[in-house]
Motif scaffolding. Structure first.
Motif, PDB file in Angstrom:
ATOM      1  N   THR A   1       0.833  -1.209   0.000  1.00  0.00           N
ATOM      2  CA  THR A   1       0.000   0.000   0.000  1.00  0.00           C
ATOM      3  C   THR A   1       0.863   1.252   0.000  1.00  0.00           C
ATOM      4  OG1 THR A   1      -1.850  -1.108   1.075  1.00  0.00           O
ATOM      5  CG2 THR A   1      -1.748   1.284   1.338  1.00  0.00           C
TER       6      THR A   1
ATOM      7  N   ASP B   1      -5.463  -1.211  -5.146  1.00  0.00           N
ATOM      8  CA  ASP B   1      -4.914  -1.825  -3.940  1.00  0.00           C
ATOM      9  C   ASP B   1      -5.846  -2.935  -3.422  1.00  0.00           C
ATOM     10  OD1 ASP B   1      -3.425  -2.437  -1.750  1.00  0.00           O
ATOM     11  OD2 ASP B   1      -3.628  -0.488  -0.761  1.00  0.00           O
ATOM     12  N   GLU B   2      -5.523  -4.155  -3.737  1.00  0.00           N
ATOM     13  CA  GLU B   2      -6.348  -5.315  -3.388  1.00  0.00           C
ATOM     14  C   GLU B   2      -7.821  -5.092  -3.742  1.00  0.00           C
ATOM     15  OE1 GLU B   2      -5.306  -7.480   0.094  1.00  0.00           O
ATOM     16  OE2 GLU B   2      -3.531  -6.271   0.502  1.00  0.00           O
TER      17      GLU B   2
HETATM   18 MG    MG Z   1      -2.031  -2.948   1.967  1.00  0.00          MG
END
Ligand code: MG
Ligand code: ADP
Length: 223
Positions: free
Chosen positions: A45, A164-165
């Motif tokens: 992140t 992000d994911e």
């Molecule tokens: Mg993360």
């Protein structure tokens, strides 16, 4: 397109310093589809936020369009983000009290060249959400929420999408759809950097980058 030169990020907390990125150097090419993997806490992140102009590294440079984005003013960085970057997050980050079309229009500035409602509607249609324009996020399924977030990320026609994911809270079918939309953006010339643990993205990835303890553990071409 984006180059990181020895980027380190140290979070200073009351309980001590955390080195989240440790001299990461990386070159993301124009129209690359890069997948980032690594255990929780490895700096994924932090890496995306640094690339996107949202988090200033402690050391090192992030160079985009030939410029060190953290050497420019806040306003210029905001402009760089608005014109170049679309973000997608694991937890969608939709504004609960705005309806879907308002959420999609959220990052839009004022001026004649900015997209408007018609563009937002077109996108929602493409993402199979046209029936949902006036619903609030709480009335949507997880997949629909993430598609709304994709519409919001695409609206300004960014050059790079940082995700992000984005499939972390989705079932396999919805996850596959989301990665499919990222791939469509990529086929249209866009650059994608996506953090994902799922294997669906592997079929599209030009490169897979593994992070560990804030460093690139390995990185290989996937073609
Ligand atoms: Mg993360
Ligand atoms: P990942 O996304 O791979 O899980 P992160 O980039 O979120 O990793 O975090 C990397 C490291 O930095 C972790 O040890 C995490 O606890 C720490 N960290 C992240 N954000 C902060 C913050 N705002 N303050 C302090 N430490 C942080």
């Amino acid at each position: 397109m984006v180059r990181l030169e020895k980027v380190s990020k140290i979070y200073r907390t009351r309980r001590g310093n955390v080195k989240a990125l440790d001299e990461v150097s990386l070159h993301i090419k124009e129209n690359e589809f890069a997948v980032v993997r690594g255990p929780s806490g490895s700096g994924k992140t932090t890496l995306l936020l640094s690339i996107g102009g949202m988090l200033r590294p402690t050391e090192g440079k992030v160079i985009a369009n030939g410029r060190d984005i953290y050497a420019t003013s806040k306003q210029e960085r905001a402009k760089f983000r608005a014109e170049n970057i679309g973000f997608i997050f694991q937890l969608f980050h939709l504004v609960p009290y705005l309806n879907i079309i308002e959420n999609v229009l959220l990052p839009v500035g004022v001026g004649k060249n900015w997209p408007g409602r018609t563009d937002a509607r077109k996108l929602l249609e493409r993402l199979n959400l046209s029936e949902r324009d006036y619903h609030k996020p709480s009335e949507l399924s997880a997949g629909e929420k993430q598609r709304t977030a994709i519409a919001r990320a695409l609206l300004n026609q960014p050059r790079i999408i940082l995700a992000d994911e984005p499939t972390g809270n989705l079932d396999p079918e919805n996850a596959g759809q989301i990665i499919g939309y990222l791939s469509e953006f990529h086929r249209g010339g866009g650059t994608v950097i996506v953090v994902t643990h799922g294997m669906v993205a592997d079929q599209y990835a030009d490169r897979i980058i593994y992070l560990r303890d804030g460093q690139i553990e390995k990185s290989f071409e996937n073609k």
